[in-house]
Design an enzyme around this catalytic site. Structure first.
Site, PDB file in Angstrom:
ATOM      1  N   TYR A 192      30.353  29.021  41.066  1.00 35.84           N
ATOM      2  CA  TYR A 192      30.166  30.745  41.578  1.00 35.84           C
ATOM      3  C   TYR A 192      31.444  31.305  41.153  1.00 35.84           C
ATOM      4  O   TYR A 192      32.397  30.725  43.037  1.00 35.84           O
ATOM      5  CB  TYR A 192      29.575  31.377  43.288  1.00 35.84           C
ATOM      6  CG  TYR A 192      29.748  32.616  42.770  1.00 35.84           C
ATOM      7  CD1 TYR A 192      28.070  33.585  43.098  1.00 35.84           C
ATOM      8  CD2 TYR A 192      30.700  33.304  43.321  1.00 35.84           C
ATOM      9  CE1 TYR A 192      28.142  34.259  42.524  1.00 35.84           C
ATOM     10  CE2 TYR A 192      30.451  34.417  43.272  1.00 35.84           C
ATOM     11  CZ  TYR A 192      29.626  35.306  42.974  1.00 35.84           C
ATOM     12  OH  TYR A 192      29.240  37.087  42.802  1.00 35.84           O
ATOM     13  N   GLY A 195      37.919  37.125  43.494  1.00 34.65           N
ATOM     14  CA  GLY A 195      37.823  36.316  43.143  1.00 34.65           C
ATOM     15  C   GLY A 195      37.823  36.301  41.563  1.00 34.65           C
ATOM     16  O   GLY A 195      37.566  36.095  40.491  1.00 34.65           O
ATOM     17  N   ASP A 216      39.528  26.886  40.751  1.00 27.75           N
ATOM     18  CA  ASP A 216      38.725  28.120  41.185  1.00 27.75           C
ATOM     19  C   ASP A 216      38.901  27.483  43.226  1.00 27.75           C
ATOM     20  O   ASP A 216      38.161  26.859  43.745  1.00 27.75           O
ATOM     21  CB  ASP A 216      37.182  28.833  41.058  1.00 27.75           C
ATOM     22  CG  ASP A 216      36.980  29.546  42.029  1.00 27.75           C
ATOM     23  OD1 ASP A 216      37.491  30.143  42.994  1.00 27.75           O
ATOM     24  OD2 ASP A 216      35.898  29.987  41.200  1.00 27.75           O
TER      25      ASP A 216
END
Ligand SMILES: Cc1ncc(COP(=O)(O)O)c(C=O)c1O
Length: 448
Positions: free
Chosen positions: A142, A115, A248
């Site tokens: 995050y 990621g 994301d």
């Protein structure tokens, strides 16, 4: 003196050999084997896994389709570098991701391993594609552990990182802890007005913003599910200012929330979606699926020698096949709703629980010292996670105050397994509330 156990030997070797920089430990788990939703440690102890190894094992450990695909691909060609050659698994996987990603526009795909590298790359692609210098992300996010993805993150665990002045951080609409105060009726609206009417008019001119990156459920930030109006209104804001919207989906994607891509809950088609973690069922693989003009922003702009290798892509293809063939998206929605109800019932018995929230099989249980003040019960969260491990249940805690129990099991979880896990969690909570877990027990496990 107590005899040295097998587990003791593993713990000692781990401390001697493995870098602290790679350490985020909650208990002394040493994995020997795993299957479906179950993990066995080096002493043969069995655990029900409510973590899926940080939301990676969506298809369950050891899925036969993934195993078979890896063996067959290894025998056919164990490696080929995508950056200087073509191979079928990468082409097929790109095709399949493009076919499934929302948005009626031309798309392309970039492959990486984590990621972090994918988020770092999407940031670079966005600025290259637009000539604009800034990005916007959200407090609590995050996005990764490389310099570029840390710059986009705004998580308390990374508060020691100074850098990334090009990324402006906006408040995230947290229904349980609205950053604009308890009484705010429309937290999503307040957040977006702060971004558009204040940040854009002061320190962050929108004509210099290349993209906004957002998690549809802010997972490491505390499994925060924003109001349903948030993502559509954010997409609208982006459209009005000519800013690209990036979701994301590294943790929330690949079926976890009850949709293949989490933005599909809100009928939003992001300009790019970032995938990772579960995409390769544990074989390192990440991807950016997005508009052609973003993905083609620069030749050789983000090249990693082994990225998009045939083994990772074969695992990705098998992962999609397993998710679709086994109905794992529907299972995540159905068992996730059941799990949510069972966790809510725990609130009747456990004053420690302040809030239960989530989408599909991404659920968060926020622990507080008391429900009126909502003071985060941080030590208690660490103790519950530790006690759950002792009882045979694996989970971690997340959140800006490290007080949210995160439940992200493999998507193959059954309702019976969900109930079994909730029963173990019930016992762990009761033990912590009764003071049966000492401070010493968790002293070595700092978590984050
Ligand atoms: C939403 C999100 N994005 C990106 C990342 C970084 O992924 P990785 O650890 O695979 O680099 C994470 C990891 O927790 C994540 O939860």
């Amino acid at each position: 003196m107590a005899a040295v156990t097998t587990l003791d030997r593993y713990v000692e070797a781990d401390q001697r050999l493995i870098s602290d920089a790679l350490r985020l430990r909650f208990h002394p788990l040493a994995v020997e084997r795993a299957s479906g939703c179950r993990v066995w440690d080096v002493e043969g102890r069995e655990y029900l896994d409510f973590s899926a190894g940080w939301a990676v094992a969506n298809t369950g450990y050891g899925h036969p389709l993934v195993r078979q695909a890896l063996i067959e691909q290894f025998d056919r060609a164990s490696f080929a570098s995508l950056i200087s050659g073509i191979h079928e698994p990468a082409l097929k996987l790109a095709q399949q991701l493009i076919a499934r990603a929302p948005g009626d526009f031309e798309k392309k795909v970039w492959f990486g391993f984590s990621g972090s590298d994918a988020n770092e790359t999407v940031g670079r692609l966005l600025t290259a594609a637009t000539g604009r210098r800034r990005l916007v992300s959200f407090i609590g996010a995050y996005h990764g552990a490389t310099a570029g993805s840390m710059a986009m993150s705004a998580h308390s665990s990374q508060s020691g990182f100074i850098g990334g002045g090009h990324v402006v951080k906006a408040p995230y609409p947290h229904p349980y802890r609205c950053p604009f105060g308890e009484g705010v009726a429309d937290c999503a609206g307040a957040t977006l007005r702060f971004l558009e009417d204040y940040l854009f008019k002061t320190i962050c001119p929108p004509e210099d913003v290349a993209g906004i990156i957002v998690e549809t459920v802010q997972s490491d930030g505390g499994d925060v599910v924003p109001p349903a109006t948030f993502l559509p209104q954010l997409a609208d804001l982006c459209r009005r200012h000519g800013i690209y919207l990036v979701v994301d989906d590294v943790k929330a994607g690949m079926g976890r929330t009850g949709r293949l891509f989490s933005a599909q809950h809100y009928a939003v088609a992001p300009d790019a979606i970032v995938l990772g973690k579960s995409l390769g069922s544990g074989v390192p693989l990440s991807a950016i699926v997005g508009r052609r003009e973003i993905l083609d922003a620069g030749v050789g702009l983000a090249i990693f020698t082994t990225a998009g290798n045939p083994l990772s892509c074969a695992a990705g293809l098998a992962t999609i096949e397993a998710i679709e063939r086994d109905g794992l998206i529907e299972n995540a929605a159905r068992v996730g709703a059941h799990l949510h109800r069972q966790l809510r019932h725990l609130m009747d018995r456990h004053p420690l629980i302040g809030d239960v929230r989530g989408l599909g099989l991404m659920q968060g249980v926020e622990l507080v010292r008391d429900r009126a003040s909502k003071t985060p019960a941080t030590t208690e969260a660490a103790k519950v996670v530790y006690r759950a491990y002792e009882l045979g249940l694996l989970l971690f805690y997340v959140g800006m105050a490290s007080n949210v129990l995160e439940i992200t099991p493999p998507l193959v979880l059954t309702e019976a397994e969900a109930d079994a896990g909730v029963a173990l969690l019930d016992r762990a909570l009761a033990d912590v509330e009764a003071g049966r877990v000492s401070d010493e027990a968790i002293a070595r496990y700092r978590g984050w």
